[in-house]
Design an enzyme around this catalytic site. Structure first.
Site, PDB file in Angstrom:
ATOM      1  N   LEU A  33       0.810  -1.213   0.000  1.00 32.45           N
ATOM      2  CA  LEU A  33       0.000   0.000   0.000  1.00 32.45           C
ATOM      3  C   LEU A  33       0.848   1.268   0.000  1.00 32.45           C
ATOM      4  O   LEU A  33       1.893   1.333   0.638  1.00 32.45           O
ATOM      5  CB  LEU A  33      -0.914  -0.009   1.224  1.00 32.45           C
ATOM      6  CG  LEU A  33      -1.821  -1.240   1.351  1.00 32.45           C
ATOM      7  CD1 LEU A  33      -2.660  -1.147   2.621  1.00 32.45           C
ATOM      8  CD2 LEU A  33      -2.704  -1.404   0.126  1.00 32.45           C
ATOM      9  N   HIS A  34       0.346   2.262  -0.719  1.00 32.79           N
ATOM     10  CA  HIS A  34       0.975   3.587  -0.744  1.00 32.79           C
ATOM     11  C   HIS A  34      -0.110   4.638  -0.545  1.00 32.79           C
ATOM     12  O   HIS A  34      -1.291   4.285  -0.365  1.00 32.79           O
ATOM     13  CB  HIS A  34       1.740   3.783  -2.068  1.00 32.79           C
ATOM     14  CG  HIS A  34       0.910   3.479  -3.280  1.00 32.79           C
ATOM     15  ND1 HIS A  34      -0.168   4.242  -3.655  1.00 32.79           N
ATOM     16  CD2 HIS A  34       0.982   2.468  -4.187  1.00 32.79           C
ATOM     17  CE1 HIS A  34      -0.721   3.742  -4.745  1.00 32.79           C
ATOM     18  NE2 HIS A  34      -0.047   2.650  -5.090  1.00 32.79           N
ATOM     19  N   HIS A  37      -3.507   4.208  -2.287  1.00 31.25           N
ATOM     20  CA  HIS A  37      -4.462   3.303  -1.637  1.00 31.25           C
ATOM     21  C   HIS A  37      -5.042   3.955  -0.381  1.00 31.25           C
ATOM     22  O   HIS A  37      -6.233   3.854  -0.105  1.00 31.25           O
ATOM     23  CB  HIS A  37      -3.764   2.013  -1.193  1.00 31.25           C
ATOM     24  CG  HIS A  37      -3.178   1.197  -2.294  1.00 31.25           C
ATOM     25  ND1 HIS A  37      -1.818   1.055  -2.472  1.00 31.25           N
ATOM     26  CD2 HIS A  37      -3.763   0.456  -3.262  1.00 31.25           C
ATOM     27  CE1 HIS A  37      -1.595   0.260  -3.495  1.00 31.25           C
ATOM     28  NE2 HIS A  37      -2.753  -0.116  -4.002  1.00 31.25           N
ATOM     29  N   GLN A 153      -9.863   0.464 -15.750  1.00 32.33           N
ATOM     30  CA  GLN A 153     -10.328  -0.529 -14.784  1.00 32.33           C
ATOM     31  C   GLN A 153     -11.633  -0.094 -14.124  1.00 32.33           C
ATOM     32  O   GLN A 153     -12.592  -0.869 -14.050  1.00 32.33           O
ATOM     33  CB  GLN A 153      -9.242  -0.749 -13.719  1.00 32.33           C
ATOM     34  CG  GLN A 153      -9.705  -1.553 -12.524  1.00 32.33           C
ATOM     35  CD  GLN A 153      -8.574  -1.953 -11.605  1.00 32.33           C
ATOM     36  OE1 GLN A 153      -7.873  -2.921 -11.873  1.00 32.33           O
ATOM     37  NE2 GLN A 153      -8.383  -1.232 -10.521  1.00 32.33           N
ATOM     38  N   MET A 184       1.191   7.707  -8.167  1.00 27.79           N
ATOM     39  CA  MET A 184       1.643   6.657  -7.244  1.00 27.79           C
ATOM     40  C   MET A 184       1.176   5.296  -7.735  1.00 27.79           C
ATOM     41  O   MET A 184       0.055   5.141  -8.207  1.00 27.79           O
ATOM     42  CB  MET A 184       1.104   6.924  -5.853  1.00 27.79           C
ATOM     43  CG  MET A 184       1.790   8.101  -5.236  1.00 27.79           C
ATOM     44  SD  MET A 184       1.660   8.058  -3.462  1.00 27.79           S
ATOM     45  CE  MET A 184       2.438   9.628  -3.111  1.00 27.79           C
ATOM     46  N   SER A 185       2.078   4.325  -7.620  1.00 26.00           N
ATOM     47  CA  SER A 185       1.768   2.963  -8.050  1.00 26.00           C
ATOM     48  C   SER A 185       2.713   2.021  -7.325  1.00 26.00           C
ATOM     49  O   SER A 185       3.884   2.369  -7.087  1.00 26.00           O
ATOM     50  CB  SER A 185       2.002   2.856  -9.570  1.00 26.00           C
ATOM     51  OG  SER A 185       2.123   1.496  -9.933  1.00 26.00           O
TER      52      SER A 185
HETATM   53  O1  PAF Z   1      -6.244  -2.145  -8.893  1.00 31.18           O
HETATM   54  C1  PAF Z   1      -5.894  -3.198  -8.317  1.00 31.18           C
HETATM   55  O2  PAF Z   1      -5.091  -3.191  -7.399  1.00 31.18           O
HETATM   56  C2  PAF Z   1      -6.483  -4.517  -8.764  1.00 31.18           C
HETATM   57  O3  PAF Z   1      -6.645  -4.555 -10.141  1.00 31.18           O
HETATM   58  C3  PAF Z   1      -7.795  -4.881  -8.037  1.00 31.18           C
HETATM   59  C4  PAF Z   1      -8.901  -3.912  -8.361  1.00 31.18           C
HETATM   60  C5  PAF Z   1      -7.555  -4.916  -6.541  1.00 31.18           C
HETATM   61  C6  PAF Z   1      -8.266  -6.266  -8.486  1.00 31.18           C
HETATM   62  O4  PAF Z   1      -7.320  -7.249  -8.194  1.00 31.18           O
END
Ligand code: PAF
Length: 281
Positions: A33-34, A37, A153, A184-185
């Site tokens: 997590l960053h 999130h 997504q 951020m990723s």
């Molecule tokens: O964005 C993400 O981290 C993933 O694609 C998710 C939505 C948790 C599904 O695994």
């Protein structure tokens, strides 16, 4: 904060809190997590009584040769960060719990998954849609929170939720950026310090495109060429795409006549980075 590891336990917990009248919010993540999130968790904390964060590196959304085995993980740090954010539950199932058998059911959202990342990562969005459908059925949240960095997504998930009548509200939260603008990723950790510096060009190219549009540029070719030139000057390994699409259909636009989503996917070193910006002319 509770850590729930099985599907059955999670379903029982969700049924109980819903029966008590609590509003539940789900933040689906793959961990590591960053701040991006955590911004979702904070929004969930504002909107919901019970905040559930799933941490599950979903194998079905990784293609052959992608980074499933090396995807960064640090569960201890995730727990620590989520405790600080006052999350109520971490749902951290095992792969064997989520997929006791290979799924014979596929969730395929047509059209929206054709272009952008769908073109470079065949099967990726089927994996995402499948796992998110499962998470929504297991956790049964009133609201689920996704980041705008992965614009495609969230569009795919919104459409799946509408088409399949999931009883959940999808909330999309703004991209969170580093000080130099890099989105951020979790995958930013693959970058060497030199690549990390060069990768700031992604956001710079989006800013430049926005500036051009605001100043009246209406040629999509001119805008995308400018972005490509800027990105290319920072020597990426590969530009997967630099695109201008309709934010609703995700189909390429031929001119700037309304809101446009500028989206990029570029490989620097081992990292495939995505970013986007929604621009109103
Ligand atoms: O964005 C993400 O981290 C993933 O694609 C998710 C939505 C948790 C599904 O695994």
């Amino acid at each position: 904060m509770e850590i729930v590891r099985t599907v059955h336990e999670m379903q029982t917990y969700s049924d109980e809190v819903r029966a008590q009248g609590s509003i539940t919010g789900l933040v689906p993540t793959m961990g590591y997590l960053h701040e991006g999130h955590l911004s979702l968790v904070r929004r969930a904390r504002e909107d919901a009584d019970i905040v559930i964060v799933s941490i599950f590196v979903n194998p079905t959304q990784f293609g052959p040769g992608e980074d499933l085995s090396t995807y960064p993980r640090d569960f201890e740090s995730d727990v620590h960060l989520l405790e600080k954010e006052n999350a109520d539950v971490i749902f951290n199932p095992a792969v064997s719990g989520m997929y006791p058998e290979p799924s014979l059911t596929n969730v395929y959202v047509h059209k929206l998954t054709q272009g952008l990342c769908g073109a470079d990562r065949p099967g990726h969005f089927e994996g995402v849609a499948l796992v998110v459908a499962k998470l929504l059925n297991i956790v049964k949240p009133h609201k689920a929170f996704f980041g705008a960095k992965d614009f495609q997504q969230q569009a795919v998930i919104r459409r799946m939720v509408t088409d399949l009548n999931f009883d959940v509200e999808i909330v999309t939260c703004p991209v969170v950026r580093e000080r130099d603008g890099l989105a951020m990723s979790s995958r930013n950790m693959y970058l060497t310090s030199d690549e990390r510096e060069r990768a700031a060009v992604l956001n710079q190219s989006l800013e430049e495109a926005e500036r051009l549009i605001k100043e009246g540029e209406r040629s999509v070719d001119a805008i995308l060429n400018r972005m490509r030139t800027m990105i290319q000057s920072k020597n990426p390994v590969k530009i997967d795409y630099v695109s201008a699409v309709d934010p609703d259909t995700l189909e390429p636009v031929t001119g700037i006549r309304g809101p446009v989503l500028l989206a990029v996917a570029v490989r620097f070193g081992k990292a495939r980075l995505v970013d986007n910006r929604l621009v109103e002319p």
